[in-house]
Structure formats: C-alpha cells, structure tokens
Scaffold this motif. Sequence first.
Motif, PDB file in Angstrom:
ATOM      1  N   PRO A   1       0.799  -1.243   0.000  1.00 14.27           N
ATOM      2  CA  PRO A   1       0.000   0.000   0.000  1.00 14.27           C
ATOM      3  C   PRO A   1       0.824   1.281   0.000  1.00 14.27           C
ATOM      4  CG  PRO A   1      -0.185  -1.180   2.094  1.00 14.27           C
ATOM      5  CD  PRO A   1       0.452  -2.111   1.138  1.00 14.27           C
ATOM      6  N   LEU A   2       2.010   1.277   0.600  1.00 16.86           N
ATOM      7  CA  LEU A   2       2.821   2.494   0.617  1.00 16.86           C
ATOM      8  C   LEU A   2       3.285   2.896  -0.783  1.00 16.86           C
ATOM      9  CD1 LEU A   2       5.128   2.210   3.768  1.00 16.86           C
ATOM     10  CD2 LEU A   2       3.030   3.518   3.485  1.00 16.86           C
ATOM     11  N   ALA A   3       3.261   1.941  -1.706  1.00 22.71           N
ATOM     12  CA  ALA A   3       3.674   2.235  -3.073  1.00 22.71           C
ATOM     13  C   ALA A   3       2.483   2.481  -4.002  1.00 22.71           C
ATOM     14  CB  ALA A   3       4.521   1.091  -3.624  1.00 22.71           C
ATOM     15  N   SER A   4       1.301   2.586  -3.420  1.00 27.69           N
ATOM     16  CA  SER A   4       0.128   2.902  -4.237  1.00 27.69           C
ATOM     17  C   SER A   4       0.154   4.380  -4.618  1.00 27.69           C
ATOM     18  CB  SER A   4      -1.158   2.573  -3.479  1.00 27.69           C
ATOM     19  OG  SER A   4      -1.240   3.353  -2.291  1.00 27.69           O
ATOM     20  N   LYS A   5      -0.579   4.714  -5.658  1.00 24.93           N
ATOM     21  CA  LYS A   5      -0.605   6.103  -6.113  1.00 24.93           C
ATOM     22  C   LYS A   5      -1.175   7.012  -5.033  1.00 24.93           C
ATOM     23  CE  LYS A   5      -1.005   5.414 -11.126  1.00 24.93           C
ATOM     24  NZ  LYS A   5      -1.814   5.722 -12.331  1.00 24.93           N
ATOM     25  N   ASN A   6      -0.494   8.115  -4.800  1.00 31.96           N
ATOM     26  CA  ASN A   6      -0.963   9.149  -3.864  1.00 31.96           C
ATOM     27  C   ASN A   6      -1.208   8.600  -2.464  1.00 31.96           C
ATOM     28  OD1 ASN A   6      -1.060  11.065  -6.046  1.00 31.96           O
ATOM     29  ND2 ASN A   6      -3.014  10.159  -6.667  1.00 31.96           N
ATOM     30  N   ASN A   7      -0.317   7.719  -2.004  1.00 33.66           N
ATOM     31  CA  ASN A   7      -0.465   7.180  -0.653  1.00 33.66           C
ATOM     32  C   ASN A   7      -0.391   8.312   0.375  1.00 33.66           C
ATOM     33  OD1 ASN A   7       1.186   6.092   1.936  1.00 33.66           O
ATOM     34  ND2 ASN A   7      -0.217   4.519   1.177  1.00 33.66           N
ATOM     35  N   ALA A   8      -1.352   8.342   1.290  1.00 32.13           N
ATOM     36  CA  ALA A   8      -1.470   9.458   2.230  1.00 32.13           C
ATOM     37  C   ALA A   8      -0.295   9.522   3.196  1.00 32.13           C
ATOM     38  CB  ALA A   8      -2.781   9.350   3.006  1.00 32.13           C
ATOM     39  N   LEU A   9       0.202   8.372   3.644  1.00 29.38           N
ATOM     40  CA  LEU A   9       1.303   8.365   4.600  1.00 29.38           C
ATOM     41  C   LEU A   9       2.588   8.884   3.950  1.00 29.38           C
ATOM     42  CD1 LEU A   9       2.597   7.746   7.297  1.00 29.38           C
ATOM     43  CD2 LEU A   9       2.819   5.349   6.596  1.00 29.38           C
ATOM     44  N   ILE A  10       2.890   8.426   2.746  1.00 28.52           N
ATOM     45  CA  ILE A  10       4.085   8.902   2.044  1.00 28.52           C
ATOM     46  C   ILE A  10       3.982  10.397   1.788  1.00 28.52           C
ATOM     47  CG2 ILE A  10       5.369   8.789  -0.121  1.00 28.52           C
ATOM     48  CD1 ILE A  10       5.920   6.428   1.678  1.00 28.52           C
ATOM     49  N   ALA A  11       2.811  10.863   1.377  1.00 29.38           N
ATOM     50  CA  ALA A  11       2.611  12.298   1.133  1.00 29.38           C
ATOM     51  C   ALA A  11       2.820  13.093   2.413  1.00 29.38           C
ATOM     52  CB  ALA A  11       1.215  12.550   0.571  1.00 29.38           C
ATOM     53  N   ASP A  12       2.336  12.561   3.537  1.00 32.15           N
ATOM     54  CA  ASP A  12       2.498  13.242   4.826  1.00 32.15           C
ATOM     55  C   ASP A  12       3.962  13.299   5.238  1.00 32.15           C
ATOM     56  OD1 ASP A  12       1.285  14.339   7.379  1.00 32.15           O
ATOM     57  OD2 ASP A  12       2.317  12.583   8.187  1.00 32.15           O
ATOM     58  N   LEU A  13       4.709  12.225   4.984  1.00 32.81           N
ATOM     59  CA  LEU A  13       6.134  12.210   5.322  1.00 32.81           C
ATOM     60  C   LEU A  13       6.897  13.258   4.524  1.00 32.81           C
ATOM     61  CD1 LEU A  13       6.849   8.366   5.534  1.00 32.81           C
ATOM     62  CD2 LEU A  13       6.500   9.961   7.428  1.00 32.81           C
ATOM     63  N   MET A  14       6.602  13.358   3.243  1.00 33.55           N
ATOM     64  CA  MET A  14       7.283  14.365   2.422  1.00 33.55           C
ATOM     65  C   MET A  14       6.914  15.775   2.866  1.00 33.55           C
ATOM     66  SD  MET A  14       7.545  12.884  -1.471  1.00 33.55           S
ATOM     67  CE  MET A  14       5.818  12.453  -1.699  1.00 33.55           C
ATOM     68  N   GLU A  15       5.656  15.974   3.237  1.00 32.94           N
ATOM     69  CA  GLU A  15       5.220  17.290   3.717  1.00 32.94           C
ATOM     70  C   GLU A  15       5.921  17.648   5.025  1.00 32.94           C
ATOM     71  OE1 GLU A  15       1.089  19.520   5.142  1.00 32.94           O
ATOM     72  OE2 GLU A  15       0.983  17.727   3.891  1.00 32.94           O
ATOM     73  N   ASN A  16       6.061  16.664   5.906  1.00 32.65           N
ATOM     74  CA  ASN A  16       6.769  16.901   7.169  1.00 32.65           C
ATOM     75  C   ASN A  16       8.234  17.238   6.925  1.00 32.65           C
ATOM     76  OD1 ASN A  16       5.577  15.992  10.170  1.00 32.65           O
ATOM     77  ND2 ASN A  16       4.294  15.431   8.434  1.00 32.65           N
ATOM     78  N   TRP A  17       8.845  16.538   5.980  1.00 24.76           N
ATOM     79  CA  TRP A  17      10.248  16.813   5.662  1.00 24.76           C
ATOM     80  C   TRP A  17      10.420  18.246   5.176  1.00 24.76           C
ATOM     81  CZ3 TRP A  17      13.417  18.443   1.776  1.00 24.76           C
ATOM     82  CH2 TRP A  17      14.782  18.190   1.935  1.00 24.76           C
ATOM     83  N   LEU A  18       9.540  18.687   4.292  1.00 24.47           N
ATOM     84  CA  LEU A  18       9.605  20.050   3.764  1.00 24.47           C
ATOM     85  C   LEU A  18       9.379  21.084   4.868  1.00 24.47           C
ATOM     86  CD1 LEU A  18       7.672  19.532   0.417  1.00 24.47           C
ATOM     87  CD2 LEU A  18      10.116  20.039   0.657  1.00 24.47           C
ATOM     88  N   MET A  19       8.515  20.776   5.812  1.00 24.92           N
ATOM     89  CA  MET A  19       8.262  21.686   6.925  1.00 24.92           C
ATOM     90  C   MET A  19       9.518  21.843   7.793  1.00 24.92           C
ATOM     91  SD  MET A  19       5.627  21.258  10.130  1.00 24.92           S
ATOM     92  CE  MET A  19       6.719  20.029  10.859  1.00 24.92           C
ATOM     93  N   ILE A  20      10.182  20.726   8.090  1.00 28.40           N
ATOM     94  CA  ILE A  20      11.410  20.786   8.893  1.00 28.40           C
ATOM     95  C   ILE A  20      12.494  21.539   8.144  1.00 28.40           C
ATOM     96  CG2 ILE A  20      13.249  19.401   9.931  1.00 28.40           C
ATOM     97  CD1 ILE A  20      11.133  17.225  10.427  1.00 28.40           C
ATOM     98  N   GLU A  21      12.618  21.286   6.851  1.00 29.30           N
ATOM     99  CA  GLU A  21      13.601  22.014   6.044  1.00 29.30           C
ATOM    100  C   GLU A  21      13.331  23.512   6.095  1.00 29.30           C
ATOM    101  OE1 GLU A  21      15.326  21.954   1.472  1.00 29.30           O
ATOM    102  OE2 GLU A  21      13.172  21.814   1.818  1.00 29.30           O
ATOM    103  N   HIS A  22      12.061  23.893   5.995  1.00 31.80           N
ATOM    104  CA  HIS A  22      11.688  25.311   6.040  1.00 31.80           C
ATOM    105  C   HIS A  22      12.039  25.922   7.390  1.00 31.80           C
ATOM    106  CE1 HIS A  22       9.480  28.958   5.150  1.00 31.80           C
ATOM    107  NE2 HIS A  22       8.756  28.796   6.240  1.00 31.80           N
ATOM    108  N   GLU A  23      11.742  25.221   8.469  1.00 35.55           N
ATOM    109  CA  GLU A  23      12.036  25.723   9.814  1.00 35.55           C
ATOM    110  C   GLU A  23      13.536  25.912  10.016  1.00 35.55           C
ATOM    111  OE1 GLU A  23      10.040  26.691  12.252  1.00 35.55           O
ATOM    112  OE2 GLU A  23       8.226  26.326  11.086  1.00 35.55           O
TER     113      GLU A  23
END
Length: 256
Positions: free
Chosen positions: A223-245
């Motif tokens: 499931p993590l490799a399914s299209k638009n997986n919510a958990l993977i999308a959330d991880l990338m969003e969190n990474w970008l937030m930390i980078e921004h901070e």
Amino acid sequence: MQIKSGNLNEYLKLAQEVSSANEHTPPYGMDFIQRLDKIFHRELFEEDFDLNLIAAPLAVNAYWLFLGGVRGALSGHPAGVFPIIRTAIESAYYCFLISKNAALGDVWLNRQSGDVGKKKCRSAFGQANADVQKMLSSDHPVMAAFIGEQYEWLIDWGAHPNPNSILIHLDVAGAGFNHVDGGLNFAGLYEAGTNEISDSLLTCSGGAIVIIFLIAASLKDHPLASKNNALIADLMENWLMIEHELSLELLTKINA
C-alpha cells in the motif's frame, strides 16, 4: 601553513560526548527520525517481507546504513553522514531494480567474478539513479522528483568532495583570494544543539523516506507504493516543513 587537527582518541572522546548530550536533549528533527524508524518496522519489516533472496539483503542494508547516518549525525560529524546516506539510497535503488528484473540479481552477484562481471554490473547499475526516477515518473511523479532532489542534495553537500561540502566547514584566518596568511580551522565535529546536527538529521530523514518508498515499491502490491499514498505524502510534507524551519532559523542567525 601548518595543519593542526585532533587525533583519533580525541575525536572518539568528543564524538561520544556529543552523542551523550544529544541523547539527553534530542535535537530538532529527532522526533521525525523516530517516527520514520517505526514505519520501517510497522509497515515493512513486521509484515510478510516477500522479496527474493538477493533484493532482501539490499533492503536491510539500506535501513542499517540509515541508522549509521543517524549515529553519525548525533555524534556531531555531519560530513560523514552524506556518503552513508547516499550508499543507503543506492542500496535501495539496487533492491528496487532487482525486484523488477530478477536477472539483474545475477549480474550484481557476479560483480566480483572478474573484469567482465564488473563491467556488466557497472553497465546494469551505473545509471541507477536516473533509471529509478524514469521507472517511477509515470505513476509516482512527485516521488520521482523527490528522489532526484534528495540524491542531488547528497552529492552537492557531502557525498562527493564538492566545494559546498568542504568549504562550509572551513574558517580561514587572514585569508586573501589566493592565499592564507593565518591558518585553517576545519570544523570536523559540532557541538550538541547546533543547526549542523539538525541539518544532518534532515539528510537522514529525507533518505529514509526514499528508502521506505523504494522497499515498498519492491514488494508486491504494498500500500505504501500505491498512487498518492497518504502516509508517504504526509512524510514528504513533514520533511519540507522541517527544512523550512531550519532555513528560517539559519536566516535569523545570519541576520542577528
């Protein structure tokens, strides 16, 4: 010009002191690292790990190298993190490529058989970074782009001895454009609580997201490799937030 540097025993002692301090007061970004580690186990390793016997150890190697990168970051040695995480991602690349083409497993196993085997392996895996991105670009364009950005980040900032990766740790006393009248101060280790340690953890977490996805994509219908997986999308969003901070914090210090 003379080079003055601490010796091995001094390095080990200081690295242990920084590690102990970071264990007592975890640096910014460590919570995210802990979350990613739990995902490795909960979503991947504790499930039915249906990989062939060649791809599977490459997946586990990628994870253990991620742990080694975190250990290096927490010891205050950011320059040592980038080569480790690059190799971790490349191990995940090989895992993914072999899972899609079992014949590549034999090519990889025969790498040390002689010059012919080495040449075949280099031909098969020499463009692994580009090959993986191309294979993912249709169904997972966002992840393909993220993988490319993470790999270039690693190359620019330490996986290769490029200017950014060397000069960022250097203070020059009495320097002119082409000469040094004073001396060189190369920061090999950084104190606990510094931005450099959090930046190193950011590098580790970005690599971990790539590795998690590629291992999942190596497994059948994960499931993590399914299209638009919510958990993977959330991880990338969190990474970008930390980078921004971290970027904002750095700008604040520069302008202070």
